[in-house]
Design an enzyme around this catalytic site. Structure first.
Site, PDB file in Angstrom:
ATOM      1  N   ASP A  91       0.840  -1.335  -0.014  1.00 13.23           N
ATOM      2  CA  ASP A  91       0.056  -0.090   0.094  1.00 13.23           C
ATOM      3  C   ASP A  91       0.794   1.287  -0.047  1.00 13.23           C
ATOM      4  O   ASP A  91       1.773   1.242   0.630  1.00 13.23           O
ATOM      5  CB  ASP A  91      -0.724  -0.094   1.189  1.00 13.23           C
ATOM      6  CG  ASP A  91      -1.845   1.171   1.393  1.00 13.23           C
ATOM      7  OD1 ASP A  91      -2.818   1.279   0.520  1.00 13.23           O
ATOM      8  OD2 ASP A  91      -1.576   1.987   2.227  1.00 13.23           O
ATOM      9  N   GLU A 114      11.762 -15.582  -0.559  1.00 10.00           N
ATOM     10  CA  GLU A 114      11.939 -15.844  -2.145  1.00 10.00           C
ATOM     11  C   GLU A 114      10.778 -16.269  -2.687  1.00 10.00           C
ATOM     12  O   GLU A 114       9.780 -16.584  -1.871  1.00 10.00           O
ATOM     13  CB  GLU A 114      12.931 -17.218  -2.054  1.00 10.00           C
ATOM     14  CG  GLU A 114      13.830 -17.099  -3.062  1.00 10.00           C
ATOM     15  CD  GLU A 114      15.006 -18.410  -2.732  1.00 10.00           C
ATOM     16  OE1 GLU A 114      14.801 -19.432  -3.563  1.00 10.00           O
ATOM     17  OE2 GLU A 114      15.826 -18.383  -1.804  1.00 10.00           O
TER      18      GLU A 114
HETATM   19  C1  GLC Z   1      -4.331   3.243  -0.316  1.00 13.21           C
HETATM   20  C2  GLC Z   1      -5.499   2.310  -0.240  1.00 13.21           C
HETATM   21  C3  GLC Z   1      -6.431   3.320   0.320  1.00 13.21           C
HETATM   22  C4  GLC Z   1      -6.222   4.099   1.535  1.00 13.21           C
HETATM   23  C5  GLC Z   1      -4.833   4.721   1.721  1.00 13.21           C
HETATM   24  C6  GLC Z   1      -4.293   4.916   2.905  1.00 13.21           C
HETATM   25  O1  GLC Z   1      -4.138   4.197  -1.163  1.00 13.21           O
HETATM   26  O2  GLC Z   1      -5.771   1.998  -1.241  1.00 13.21           O
HETATM   27  O3  GLC Z   1      -7.967   2.666   0.354  1.00 13.21           O
HETATM   28  O4  GLC Z   1      -7.111   5.167   2.014  1.00 13.21           O
HETATM   29  O5  GLC Z   1      -3.829   3.599   1.017  1.00 13.21           O
HETATM   30  O6  GLC Z   1      -3.949   3.592   3.396  1.00 13.21           O
END
Ligand code: GLC
Length: 510
Positions: free
Chosen positions: A200, A260
């Site tokens: 993320d 890995e």
């Molecule tokens: C990413 C996620 C989103 C979230 C953001 C903060 O962009 O896809 O849903 O609000 O991260 O974690």
């Protein structure tokens, strides 16, 4: 699974767990609900699933505000349920990827509470900074949602940094103890059989420790912003708050921690530097793939598609997608909502030169239903209501069947499910001409006949994109007018009759 390597450019199906299927009658989807539908997902012909966060969370940002990275939210199940899910997926030949949100935790995470209390072990786990002498924020950085990136904490008499909401304090990823924790988290999930990770907000993980102000964006930089300039974040050149200097090298840590054979796909949310950064992240085998928001935010036009190819020397390592839990569903936003255009977009994805991300429900040709403000919990939608990005609407639960709560739940769904009749998975499953069956056909075609996705040549002519692969030739007609093509195609999203109609695509095998 583990004895077979990942395909170079997998098709990954994104599941938003709260909205997939509920097995308890709570109105919220759960892990067992996902397991119960894995056969359906496997039948689509995808290589992997990616699960959005299912961890304990106060849900201030739809689960992306994690209170414990190594547990399951009690409303969604248990670790035992997770193990079942992985075992079932592997039986069906589907790999499992999970979301790793390492940029921040929830303010409810024990680490943050201890950091606020200046527990010496956790003192430096987050990004704390003193105010300027006049009490104002340490610098001009803005959160990606718009408001300032700093929030005052009266106990520490310091500000803490957050790239997103003030409920999501950013972790200090330069701290060796934090790094050891993240490694442990990744290994914990690998030990449970996880095959890969979606990282993320990967571009936010590091920042310039000198905390210098970002300069204003030059017109040239602002020009590269994907989507609209409705957040002030786009007014800055993110020289200091996004992967500066050594930032890209840091990705090697994630690669090492993941172990890995793990597939790592990074989400690039960096406004005006997106494609350039995505390319740097995948260079030298750091990330397996990276994706930006350009195509969905620029409404999937030929110009947007070509712009990504233009800016990338390695499109095979980019992720190609149109919808997610963060975007209004593409069929109503970039298209006219018809099944015909749903097939066009399916063909666009199935013929894409890199990894493909499919968001739950797009295979039904879903057009996002409107939600009343009272039902909405998403912080970004609410901040700009009613003009926000429509993130919550993309999370309306999945219509499995006709009638009642559409086979999603026996209780009251956590969001209103205002779907039209006749679009459910059960109806489309038995209709040969359905959008669902076109997705199945298109993905089967990609798997059988388009293994080598090395892009030999591509060109854009107005609204038409032509892609040439070693064994296939693709024409995508984004415009309204038909274009001349030669001969019957091996796969097409619409009827070809000497011409390829507008808003349609086709593939010829060599
Ligand atoms: C990413 C996620 C989103 C979230 C953001 C903060 O962009 O896809 O849903 O609000 O991260 O974690």
């Amino acid at each position: 699974m583990p004895d077979r390597p990942w395909p170079a450019a997998p098709v990954i199906y994104q599941i938003y767990p709260r909205s997939f299927r509920d097995t308890t009658g709570s109105g919220t989807g759960d892990l067992n609900g996902i397991t119960s539908k894995l056969e359906f997902v496997a039948d689509l012909g995808v290589d992997a699933i990616w699960l959005s966060p299912f961890y304990p969370s106060p849900m201030k940002d739809g689960g992306y505000d994690i209170a414990d990275h190594m547990e399951v939210h009690p409303a969604l199940g248990t670790l035992g349920d997770f193990d079942h899910l992985v075992a079932r997926a592997h039986d069906l030949g589907v790999r499992v990827m999970i979301d790793q949100v390492f940029n921040h935790t929830s303010t409810e995470a024990p680490w943050f509470k201890r950091s606020v209390a200046r527990d010496p072990v956790y003192d430096d786990y987050y990004v704390w900074a003193d105010p300027k002498p006049d009490g104002t924020q340490p610098n001009n950085w803005l959160s990606q949602f718009g408001p300032p990136a700093w929030t005052w904490n009266h106990k520490r008499r310091q500000y803490y940094f957050h790239n997103f909401t003030s409920d999501q304090p950013s972790l200090n990823l330069r701290n060796a103890d934090v790094q050891a924790e993240l490694k442990q988290i990744m290994q914990f999930w690998r030990d449970r059989g996880v095959d890969g990770f979606r990282i993320d907000a990967v571009t936010s993980l590091l920042f310039d420790p000198s905390l210098k102000d970002n300069p204003p964006a030059t017109p040239e930089v602002r020009d590269k912003v994907s989507g609209e300039n409705f957040v002030p974040y786009t007014y800055q050149d993110h020289a200091h708050d996004i992967l500066p200097g050594d930032g890209v090298d840091y990705i090697q840590n994630l690669r090492d921690w993941a172990g890995e054979g793990a597939f790592l796909i990074g989400e690039v949310t960096s406004g005006n530097k997106s494609v350039d950064l995505a390319c740097r992240l995948v260079a030298d085998g750091g990330m397996s793939a990276a994706y930006t928001t350009d195509l969905p935010e620029k409404k999937a036009t030929a110009a947007a598609y070509a712009d990504i190819l233009d800016r990338s020397d390695d499109p095979g390592h980019l992720g190609w997608w149109l919808s997610s839990h963060d975007q209004t569903r593409h069929l109503g936003k970039a298209g006219d909502g018809s099944a015909r255009e749903a097939r066009f977009f399916a063909l666009l994805l199935a013929t894409a030169p890199g990894s493909v991300l499919i968001y739950q429900g797009e295979e039904l040709g879903l057009v996002q239903p409107a939600l009343p403000k009272a039902a909405v919990t998403d912080p970004l939608d609410l901040l700009y209501w009613p003009d926000g990005p429509g993130r919550e609407g993309a999370r309306v639960p999945y219509p499995w069947a006709e009638g009642g709560n559409r086979g999603f739940t026996t209780g009251a769904p956590w969001l209103p499910m205002d779907w039209p009749e006749g679009i459910s998975a059960s109806v489309q499953h038995i209709d040969k001409g359905s959008v669902l069956n076109f997705y199945r056909d298109a993905l089967a075609f990609r798997r059988a006949s388009m293994q080598d996705l090395t892009l030999r040549h591509w060109e854009r002519d107005g609204d038409v994109i032509r892609l040439s692969y070693p064994a296939a030739y693709v024409v995508l007609n984004f415009g309204a007018e038909a274009v001349e093509v030669e001969g019957a195609a091996d796969l097409s999203s619409d009827r070809i009759d000497g011409t390829l109609p507008g808003r349609a695509g086709a593939v010829w095998l060599r």
